[in-house]
Design a protein around this motif. Structure first.
Motif, PDB file in Angstrom:
ATOM      1  N   ILE A   1       0.842  -1.192   0.000  1.00  0.00           N
ATOM      2  CA  ILE A   1       0.000   0.000   0.000  1.00  0.00           C
ATOM      3  C   ILE A   1       0.884   1.252   0.000  1.00  0.00           C
ATOM      4  O   ILE A   1       0.646   2.199  -0.754  1.00  0.00           O
ATOM      5  CB  ILE A   1      -0.947  -0.004   1.221  1.00  0.00           C
ATOM      6  CG1 ILE A   1      -1.950  -1.159   1.099  1.00  0.00           C
ATOM      7  CG2 ILE A   1      -1.671   1.333   1.362  1.00  0.00           C
ATOM      8  CD1 ILE A   1      -2.731  -1.443   2.359  1.00  0.00           C
ATOM      9  N   LEU A   2       1.910   1.237   0.829  1.00  0.00           N
ATOM     10  CA  LEU A   2       2.806   2.394   0.903  1.00  0.00           C
ATOM     11  C   LEU A   2       3.594   2.590  -0.388  1.00  0.00           C
ATOM     12  O   LEU A   2       3.783   3.722  -0.827  1.00  0.00           O
ATOM     13  CB  LEU A   2       3.755   2.257   2.096  1.00  0.00           C
ATOM     14  CG  LEU A   2       3.085   2.378   3.458  1.00  0.00           C
ATOM     15  CD1 LEU A   2       4.063   2.017   4.569  1.00  0.00           C
ATOM     16  CD2 LEU A   2       2.524   3.768   3.666  1.00  0.00           C
ATOM     17  N   THR A   3       4.028   1.509  -0.997  1.00  0.00           N
ATOM     18  CA  THR A   3       4.779   1.672  -2.252  1.00  0.00           C
ATOM     19  C   THR A   3       3.851   2.110  -3.387  1.00  0.00           C
ATOM     20  O   THR A   3       4.278   2.853  -4.263  1.00  0.00           O
ATOM     21  CB  THR A   3       5.555   0.401  -2.639  1.00  0.00           C
ATOM     22  OG1 THR A   3       4.670  -0.706  -2.686  1.00  0.00           O
ATOM     23  CG2 THR A   3       6.690   0.150  -1.661  1.00  0.00           C
ATOM     24  N   ALA A   4       2.596   1.690  -3.351  1.00  0.00           N
ATOM     25  CA  ALA A   4       1.635   2.176  -4.349  1.00  0.00           C
ATOM     26  C   ALA A   4       1.443   3.683  -4.188  1.00  0.00           C
ATOM     27  O   ALA A   4       1.400   4.425  -5.183  1.00  0.00           O
ATOM     28  CB  ALA A   4       0.306   1.440  -4.217  1.00  0.00           C
ATOM     29  N   LEU A   5       1.336   4.141  -2.954  1.00  0.00           N
ATOM     30  CA  LEU A   5       1.226   5.571  -2.682  1.00  0.00           C
ATOM     31  C   LEU A   5       2.487   6.300  -3.146  1.00  0.00           C
ATOM     32  O   LEU A   5       2.408   7.337  -3.809  1.00  0.00           O
ATOM     33  CB  LEU A   5       0.999   5.819  -1.186  1.00  0.00           C
ATOM     34  CG  LEU A   5       1.001   7.273  -0.730  1.00  0.00           C
ATOM     35  CD1 LEU A   5      -0.125   8.056  -1.390  1.00  0.00           C
ATOM     36  CD2 LEU A   5       0.897   7.346   0.784  1.00  0.00           C
ATOM     37  N   LEU A   6       3.640   5.740  -2.827  1.00  0.00           N
ATOM     38  CA  LEU A   6       4.906   6.345  -3.241  1.00  0.00           C
ATOM     39  C   LEU A   6       5.011   6.404  -4.764  1.00  0.00           C
ATOM     40  O   LEU A   6       5.404   7.429  -5.328  1.00  0.00           O
ATOM     41  CB  LEU A   6       6.080   5.567  -2.643  1.00  0.00           C
ATOM     42  CG  LEU A   6       7.461   6.139  -2.825  1.00  0.00           C
ATOM     43  CD1 LEU A   6       7.560   7.586  -2.354  1.00  0.00           C
ATOM     44  CD2 LEU A   6       8.476   5.277  -2.074  1.00  0.00           C
ATOM     45  N   ASP A   7       4.632   5.331  -5.437  1.00  0.00           N
ATOM     46  CA  ASP A   7       4.641   5.327  -6.912  1.00  0.00           C
ATOM     47  C   ASP A   7       3.740   6.428  -7.466  1.00  0.00           C
ATOM     48  O   ASP A   7       4.099   7.111  -8.427  1.00  0.00           O
ATOM     49  CB  ASP A   7       4.185   3.972  -7.457  1.00  0.00           C
ATOM     50  CG  ASP A   7       5.228   2.884  -7.306  1.00  0.00           C
ATOM     51  OD1 ASP A   7       6.430   3.206  -7.217  1.00  0.00           O
ATOM     52  OD2 ASP A   7       4.825   1.699  -7.283  1.00  0.00           O
ATOM     53  N   ASP A   8       2.577   6.601  -6.858  1.00  0.00           N
ATOM     54  CA  ASP A   8       1.647   7.633  -7.301  1.00  0.00           C
ATOM     55  C   ASP A   8       2.249   9.027  -7.128  1.00  0.00           C
ATOM     56  O   ASP A   8       2.198   9.860  -8.043  1.00  0.00           O
ATOM     57  CB  ASP A   8       0.333   7.509  -6.518  1.00  0.00           C
ATOM     58  CG  ASP A   8      -0.735   8.451  -7.038  1.00  0.00           C
ATOM     59  OD1 ASP A   8      -1.015   8.434  -8.257  1.00  0.00           O
ATOM     60  OD2 ASP A   8      -1.282   9.222  -6.221  1.00  0.00           O
ATOM     61  N   VAL A   9       2.834   9.290  -5.968  1.00  0.00           N
ATOM     62  CA  VAL A   9       3.450  10.591  -5.696  1.00  0.00           C
ATOM     63  C   VAL A   9       4.619  10.836  -6.655  1.00  0.00           C
ATOM     64  O   VAL A   9       4.761  11.927  -7.228  1.00  0.00           O
ATOM     65  CB  VAL A   9       3.908  10.683  -4.220  1.00  0.00           C
ATOM     66  CG1 VAL A   9       4.776  11.903  -3.987  1.00  0.00           C
ATOM     67  CG2 VAL A   9       2.704  10.693  -3.300  1.00  0.00           C
ATOM     68  N   LEU A  10       5.447   9.820  -6.850  1.00  0.00           N
ATOM     69  CA  LEU A  10       6.610   9.971  -7.735  1.00  0.00           C
ATOM     70  C   LEU A  10       6.204  10.225  -9.176  1.00  0.00           C
ATOM     71  O   LEU A  10       6.906  10.922  -9.917  1.00  0.00           O
ATOM     72  CB  LEU A  10       7.503   8.728  -7.649  1.00  0.00           C
ATOM     73  CG  LEU A  10       8.231   8.519  -6.331  1.00  0.00           C
ATOM     74  CD1 LEU A  10       8.902   7.151  -6.301  1.00  0.00           C
ATOM     75  CD2 LEU A  10       9.235   9.620  -6.072  1.00  0.00           C
ATOM     76  N   SER A  11       5.063   9.687  -9.584  1.00  0.00           N
ATOM     77  CA  SER A  11       4.614   9.886 -10.969  1.00  0.00           C
ATOM     78  C   SER A  11       3.935  11.239 -11.177  1.00  0.00           C
ATOM     79  O   SER A  11       3.927  11.761 -12.289  1.00  0.00           O
ATOM     80  CB  SER A  11       3.667   8.758 -11.394  1.00  0.00           C
ATOM     81  OG  SER A  11       2.421   8.871 -10.724  1.00  0.00           O
ATOM     82  N   LYS A  12       3.390  11.832 -10.125  1.00  0.00           N
ATOM     83  CA  LYS A  12       2.631  13.070 -10.257  1.00  0.00           C
ATOM     84  C   LYS A  12       3.436  14.337  -9.991  1.00  0.00           C
ATOM     85  O   LYS A  12       3.035  15.418 -10.403  1.00  0.00           O
ATOM     86  CB  LYS A  12       1.429  13.055  -9.317  1.00  0.00           C
ATOM     87  CG  LYS A  12       0.351  12.091  -9.738  1.00  0.00           C
ATOM     88  CD  LYS A  12      -0.820  12.138  -8.788  1.00  0.00           C
ATOM     89  CE  LYS A  12      -1.897  11.166  -9.252  1.00  0.00           C
ATOM     90  NZ  LYS A  12      -3.009  11.120  -8.327  1.00  0.00           N
ATOM     91  N   TYR A  13       4.526  14.206  -9.267  1.00  0.00           N
ATOM     92  CA  TYR A  13       5.275  15.388  -8.855  1.00  0.00           C
ATOM     93  C   TYR A  13       6.724  15.296  -9.311  1.00  0.00           C
ATOM     94  O   TYR A  13       7.247  14.209  -9.512  1.00  0.00           O
ATOM     95  CB  TYR A  13       5.213  15.543  -7.326  1.00  0.00           C
ATOM     96  CG  TYR A  13       3.802  15.695  -6.831  1.00  0.00           C
ATOM     97  CD1 TYR A  13       3.165  16.929  -6.873  1.00  0.00           C
ATOM     98  CD2 TYR A  13       3.089  14.606  -6.351  1.00  0.00           C
ATOM     99  CE1 TYR A  13       1.861  17.072  -6.439  1.00  0.00           C
ATOM    100  CE2 TYR A  13       1.783  14.737  -5.918  1.00  0.00           C
ATOM    101  CZ  TYR A  13       1.171  15.972  -5.962  1.00  0.00           C
ATOM    102  OH  TYR A  13      -0.122  16.101  -5.538  1.00  0.00           O
ATOM    103  N   ARG A  14       7.336  16.448  -9.454  1.00  0.00           N
ATOM    104  CA  ARG A  14       8.741  16.499  -9.864  1.00  0.00           C
ATOM    105  C   ARG A  14       9.620  16.184  -8.659  1.00  0.00           C
ATOM    106  O   ARG A  14       9.933  17.069  -7.861  1.00  0.00           O
ATOM    107  CB  ARG A  14       9.066  17.872 -10.427  1.00  0.00           C
ATOM    108  CG  ARG A  14       8.374  18.136 -11.749  1.00  0.00           C
ATOM    109  CD  ARG A  14       8.654  19.505 -12.260  1.00  0.00           C
ATOM    110  NE  ARG A  14      10.039  19.896 -11.930  1.00  0.00           N
ATOM    111  CZ  ARG A  14      10.664  20.924 -12.435  1.00  0.00           C
ATOM    112  NH1 ARG A  14      10.060  21.698 -13.297  1.00  0.00           N
ATOM    113  NH2 ARG A  14      11.903  21.222 -12.084  1.00  0.00           N
TER     114      ARG A  14
END
Length: 134
Positions: A6-19
C-alpha cells in the motif's frame, strides 16, 4: 495486500505526479514510524537513498540484512527510552555491522522515547542530501 504494498503504491503515485528526484528519496520516522522505516526499507530498498529511524524497535523478517547492508542508515535512540528499549536498536546496528554494513548510530544521552528534536538537526539533512541511489 501487505502494508508495504500500500505504501509503495502511494509512493509510486506521488513519484509519478510530482517532480521528485527519484535518486534522492529518503525515509524516516519516529517510534512506530521508525519501525515502519526499517520494515519498508527492508521490503523495498530500491526506493530509498538513505533512512533514519528514530526511537524504533526494529523487528524485521529473517532476510532483512541482505537488503539493508549497503543502504546508508543513521539511527537515533534515546539512552533512557522506557517504551522501546535501547538494546533492540543496538542489536540491529551490531548485526548490520557484523554483516559488513556501516550504519551510523547516535544514542542521545539522558533522553527518553520522545526524540523528534533530532529533526531540528541540520546535520541530518546534510547527510540525507549526501546520499543518492546512483
Amino acid at each position: 495486500m501487505d502494508k508495504s504494498d500500500i505504501l509503495t503504491a502511494l509512493l509510486d503515485d506521488v513519484l509519478s505526479k510530482y517532480r521528485i528526484d527519484q535518486e534522492q528519496v529518503y525515509l524516516t520516522g519516529t517510534s512506530l514510524g521508525g519501525n515502519g522505516t526499517w520494515y519498508l526499507a527492508c521490503q523495498h530498498p530500491e526506493y530509498f537513498a538513505a533512512i533514519a529511524p528514530l526511537a524504533s524497535n526494529p523487528v524485521i523478517p529473517d532476510n532483512w540484512n541482505k537488503q539493508l547492508l549497503s543502504m546508508p542508515i543513521w539511527a537515533f535512540h534515546g539512552e533512557n527510552d522506557p517504551i522501546l528499549p535501547l538494546k533492540n536498536a543496538e542489536a540491529m546496528i551490531t548485526a548490520l555491522r557484523k554483516q559488513g554494513g556501516s550504519p551510523r548510530f547516535t544514542v542521545l544521552p539522558d533522553q527518553g522515547h520522545y526524540i523528534a528534536g533530532v529533526y531540528k538537526n541540520n546535520e541530518l539533512y546534510d547527510w540525507f542530501l549526501a546520499n543518492s541511489l546512483y
